[in-house]
Motif scaffolding. Structure first.
Motif, PDB file in Angstrom:
ATOM      1  N   UNK A   1       0.718  -1.495  -0.135  1.00  0.00           N
ATOM      2  CA  UNK A   1      -0.150  -0.055  -0.190  1.00  0.00           C
ATOM      3  C   UNK A   1       0.683   1.188   0.150  1.00  0.00           C
ATOM      4  N   UNK A   2       2.212   1.220   0.112  1.00  0.00           N
ATOM      5  CA  UNK A   2       2.998   2.416   0.323  1.00  0.00           C
ATOM      6  C   UNK A   2       3.162   3.335  -0.681  1.00  0.00           C
ATOM      7  N   UNK A   3       3.040   2.715  -2.224  1.00  0.00           N
ATOM      8  CA  UNK A   3       2.977   3.795  -2.842  1.00  0.00           C
ATOM      9  C   UNK A   3       1.866   4.919  -3.016  1.00  0.00           C
ATOM     10  N   UNK A   4       0.941   4.641  -2.255  1.00  0.00           N
ATOM     11  CA  UNK A   4       0.020   5.561  -2.167  1.00  0.00           C
ATOM     12  C   UNK A   4       0.246   6.485  -1.295  1.00  0.00           C
ATOM     13  N   UNK A   5       1.156   6.159  -0.214  1.00  0.00           N
ATOM     14  CA  UNK A   5       1.408   7.186   0.714  1.00  0.00           C
ATOM     15  C   UNK A   5       2.740   7.895   0.758  1.00  0.00           C
ATOM     16  N   UNK A   6       3.884   6.965   0.312  1.00  0.00           N
ATOM     17  CA  UNK A   6       5.295   7.461   0.060  1.00  0.00           C
ATOM     18  C   UNK A   6       5.302   8.091  -1.243  1.00  0.00           C
ATOM     19  N   UNK A   7       4.904   9.112  -1.371  1.00  0.00           N
ATOM     20  CA  UNK A   7       4.833   9.732  -2.858  1.00  0.00           C
ATOM     21  C   UNK A   7       5.373  11.140  -2.889  1.00  0.00           C
ATOM     22  N   UNK A   8       5.431  11.944  -3.966  1.00  0.00           N
ATOM     23  CA  UNK A   8       5.962  13.376  -3.858  1.00  0.00           C
ATOM     24  C   UNK A   8       5.089  14.219  -3.264  1.00  0.00           C
ATOM     25  N   UNK A   9       3.963  13.824  -3.027  1.00  0.00           N
ATOM     26  CA  UNK A   9       3.271  14.784  -1.895  1.00  0.00           C
ATOM     27  C   UNK A   9       3.425  14.765  -0.639  1.00  0.00           C
ATOM     28  N   UNK A  10       3.776  13.575  -0.398  1.00  0.00           N
ATOM     29  CA  UNK A  10       4.240  13.487   1.265  1.00  0.00           C
ATOM     30  C   UNK A  10       5.576  14.323   1.099  1.00  0.00           C
ATOM     31  N   UNK A  11       6.483  14.195   0.206  1.00  0.00           N
ATOM     32  CA  UNK A  11       7.785  14.746   0.388  1.00  0.00           C
ATOM     33  C   UNK A  11       7.660  16.183   0.300  1.00  0.00           C
ATOM     34  N   UNK A  12       6.753  16.704  -0.263  1.00  0.00           N
ATOM     35  CA  UNK A  12       6.414  18.266  -0.518  1.00  0.00           C
ATOM     36  C   UNK A  12       5.962  18.665   0.908  1.00  0.00           C
ATOM     37  N   UNK A  13       5.077  18.113   1.459  1.00  0.00           N
ATOM     38  CA  UNK A  13       4.572  18.271   2.787  1.00  0.00           C
ATOM     39  C   UNK A  13       5.755  18.016   3.626  1.00  0.00           C
ATOM     40  N   UNK A  14       6.475  17.259   3.890  1.00  0.00           N
ATOM     41  CA  UNK A  14       7.494  17.163   4.649  1.00  0.00           C
ATOM     42  C   UNK A  14       8.603  18.430   4.325  1.00  0.00           C
ATOM     43  N   UNK A  15       8.941  18.750   2.985  1.00  0.00           N
ATOM     44  CA  UNK A  15       9.940  19.795   2.740  1.00  0.00           C
ATOM     45  C   UNK A  15       9.149  21.175   3.505  1.00  0.00           C
ATOM     46  N   UNK A  16       7.981  21.358   3.292  1.00  0.00           N
ATOM     47  CA  UNK A  16       7.227  22.498   3.808  1.00  0.00           C
ATOM     48  C   UNK A  16       7.327  22.762   5.167  1.00  0.00           C
ATOM     49  N   UNK A  17       7.356  21.514   5.969  1.00  0.00           N
ATOM     50  CA  UNK A  17       7.193  21.592   7.552  1.00  0.00           C
ATOM     51  C   UNK A  17       8.708  21.636   7.889  1.00  0.00           C
ATOM     52  N   UNK A  18       9.581  21.331   7.108  1.00  0.00           N
ATOM     53  CA  UNK A  18      10.955  21.238   7.616  1.00  0.00           C
ATOM     54  C   UNK A  18      11.804  22.166   6.808  1.00  0.00           C
ATOM     55  N   UNK A  19      11.466  23.330   6.669  1.00  0.00           N
ATOM     56  CA  UNK A  19      12.279  24.502   5.991  1.00  0.00           C
ATOM     57  C   UNK A  19      13.389  24.635   6.771  1.00  0.00           C
ATOM     58  N   UNK A  20      13.510  24.638   8.448  1.00  0.00           N
ATOM     59  CA  UNK A  20      14.659  24.942   8.818  1.00  0.00           C
ATOM     60  C   UNK A  20      15.528  23.797   9.474  1.00  0.00           C
ATOM     61  N   UNK A  21      15.162  22.747   8.872  1.00  0.00           N
ATOM     62  CA  UNK A  21      15.870  21.386   9.523  1.00  0.00           C
ATOM     63  C   UNK A  21      16.749  20.837   8.454  1.00  0.00           C
ATOM     64  N   UNK A  22      17.528  19.906   8.950  1.00  0.00           N
ATOM     65  CA  UNK A  22      18.251  19.212   8.067  1.00  0.00           C
ATOM     66  C   UNK A  22      17.650  17.891   7.749  1.00  0.00           C
ATOM     67  N   UNK A  23      17.631  17.764   6.264  1.00  0.00           N
ATOM     68  CA  UNK A  23      16.552  16.462   5.794  1.00  0.00           C
ATOM     69  C   UNK A  23      17.486  15.598   4.829  1.00  0.00           C
ATOM     70  N   UNK A  24      17.858  14.350   5.310  1.00  0.00           N
ATOM     71  CA  UNK A  24      18.398  13.521   4.477  1.00  0.00           C
ATOM     72  C   UNK A  24      17.272  12.444   3.819  1.00  0.00           C
ATOM     73  N   UNK A  25      17.681  12.270   2.657  1.00  0.00           N
ATOM     74  CA  UNK A  25      16.988  11.310   1.959  1.00  0.00           C
ATOM     75  C   UNK A  25      17.907  10.105   1.265  1.00  0.00           C
ATOM     76  N   UNK A  26      17.884   9.082   1.968  1.00  0.00           N
ATOM     77  CA  UNK A  26      18.564   7.938   1.774  1.00  0.00           C
ATOM     78  C   UNK A  26      18.140   7.097   0.660  1.00  0.00           C
TER      79      UNK A  26
END
Length: 171
Positions: free
Chosen positions: A131-156
């Motif tokens: 079921x993950x492709x419905x959740x772990x997608x570009x919309x999720x990453x965009x939401x994370x980026x928006x909430x994490x503007x002043x944070x260090x974010x590593x994408x492994x």
């Protein structure tokens, strides 16, 4: 780097990376599975989970791996100063979930909730992966980026060692 959130799909090596990171930094590692499930392998009440989760993220430093509830996921993103998203190809996630099951025949995986069925956990992980492709997608990453503007974010995408082959999402 004091409050570190490690997240991603099942079987990606979140706990392995979190343990190594804890050894290198001296920051205490917490697995959400151990607060989400009781000794008999049953889920704890939502209130008990949220109370314990709130205690963890209120601390001065921590490494927390896992997903938990969607609410707690966003609370950790807001509280963390460093986010590490492990995002391996799906076949590796599926393989590593199966490998964890096979290894459990010899010994219980470290951090696995006491009394929890490895077979049920494996089936649940495979279902989550399906079921993950419905959740772990570009919309999720965009939401994370928006909430994490002043944070260090590593994408492994692949990890062969601590922070190897990762790229920074934040600026």
């Amino acid at each position: 780097m004091n409050k570190i959130m490690v997240f991603g799909k099942p079987g990606g090596g979140k706990s392995t990376l979190s343990k190594k990171l804890s050894l290198h930094t001296g920051i205490k590692f917490h697995s959400l599975d151990l607060i989400e499930y009781s000794q008999n392998g049953q889920r704890v009440s939502t209130d008990a989970y949220h109370d314990k989760h709130q205690q963890l993220i209120s601390g001065d430093n921590w490494i927390i791996d896992g997903f938990g509830t969607i609410d707690s996921f966003w609370q950790r993103i807001d509280a963390a100063d460093t986010l590490i998203y492990i995002d391996l190809p799906y076949f590796i996630h599926y393989w590593w979930v199966g490998k964890r099951l096979l290894k459990s025949l010899r010994m219980k995986p470290e951090g696995w909730p006491e009394g929890s069925s490895m077979i049920k956990g494996t089936l649940a992980s495979w279902k989550f992966l399906r079921l993950s492709p419905k959740f772990w997608n570009s919309d999720l990453m965009n939401s994370i980026r928006e909430r994490a503007k002043n944070k260090t974010v590593y994408h492994h995408y692949f990890f062969y060692g601590l922070f190897k082959n990762s790229w920074l999402l934040s600026e």
